[in-house]
Scaffold this motif. Structure first.
Motif, PDB file in Angstrom:
ATOM      1  N   GLN A   1       0.840  -1.202   0.000  1.00  0.00           N
ATOM      2  CA  GLN A   1       0.000   0.000   0.000  1.00  0.00           C
ATOM      3  C   GLN A   1       0.873   1.250   0.000  1.00  0.00           C
ATOM      4  N   PHE A   2       1.951   1.218   0.787  1.00  0.00           N
ATOM      5  CA  PHE A   2       2.861   2.361   0.841  1.00  0.00           C
ATOM      6  C   PHE A   2       3.523   2.589  -0.524  1.00  0.00           C
ATOM      7  N   GLU A   3       4.016   1.503  -1.147  1.00  0.00           N
ATOM      8  CA  GLU A   3       4.657   1.627  -2.453  1.00  0.00           C
ATOM      9  C   GLU A   3       3.683   2.150  -3.507  1.00  0.00           C
ATOM     10  N   ALA A   4       2.445   1.671  -3.476  1.00  0.00           N
ATOM     11  CA  ALA A   4       1.436   2.134  -4.423  1.00  0.00           C
ATOM     12  C   ALA A   4       1.175   3.621  -4.251  1.00  0.00           C
ATOM     13  N   GLN A   5       1.113   4.067  -3.000  1.00  0.00           N
ATOM     14  CA  GLN A   5       0.885   5.482  -2.716  1.00  0.00           C
ATOM     15  C   GLN A   5       2.086   6.311  -3.194  1.00  0.00           C
ATOM     16  N   GLN A   6       3.306   5.818  -2.977  1.00  0.00           N
ATOM     17  CA  GLN A   6       4.496   6.533  -3.433  1.00  0.00           C
ATOM     18  C   GLN A   6       4.505   6.640  -4.960  1.00  0.00           C
TER      19      GLN A   6
ATOM     20  N   SER B   1       1.911   6.553  -7.015  1.00  0.00           N
ATOM     21  CA  SER B   1       0.860   7.457  -7.497  1.00  0.00           C
ATOM     22  C   SER B   1       1.239   8.919  -7.247  1.00  0.00           C
ATOM     23  N   ASN B   2       1.931   9.180  -6.138  1.00  0.00           N
ATOM     24  CA  ASN B   2       2.387  10.551  -5.858  1.00  0.00           C
ATOM     25  C   ASN B   2       3.462  10.989  -6.842  1.00  0.00           C
TER      26      ASN B   2
END
Length: 103
Positions: free
Chosen positions: A92-97, A99-100
């Motif tokens: 989830q953290f990697e996906a958020q990074q 997308s940012n």
């Protein structure tokens, strides 16, 4: 991260006398202590400054908080999630990074 912390502590303490003052117990019944070298070096402060530990205000009164490296709480939390099989948190953290970064 755990091994890095272990070897940093070995490096700081090898061949030296450590003084420990027990200040309490954590929720699992383990002793919590303030540990110092004979020259007065506070081992907790050194580990926090190296980015291998964070302040635990419940026992420290918050004295090490200002020594924490920027973003270290998230980094250590994610490392703990990875080591303890909670990869969904890491993904989830990697996906958020990602997308940012694409915005």
């Amino acid at each position: 991260m755990e091994k890095s912390a272990k070897w940093a502590l070995v490096s700081l303490c090898k061949g030296k006398t450590i003084q420990a003052q027990i200040i309490g117990q954590d929720a699992h019944g383990r002793n919590v202590a303030k540990c110092y070298l004979q020259d007065g070096t506070d081992l907790s402060a050194e580990m926090v400054k190296l980015g291998l530990a964070i302040d635990w205000p419940k026992f420290s009164g918050g004295v090490y908080g200002a020594l924490e490296l920027p973003g270290i709480r998230k980094k250590l939390w994610l490392a703990d999630a990875r080591q303890n099989g909670r990869m969904h948190v890491w993904k989830q953290f990697e996906a958020q990074q990602n997308s940012n970064a694409s915005q």
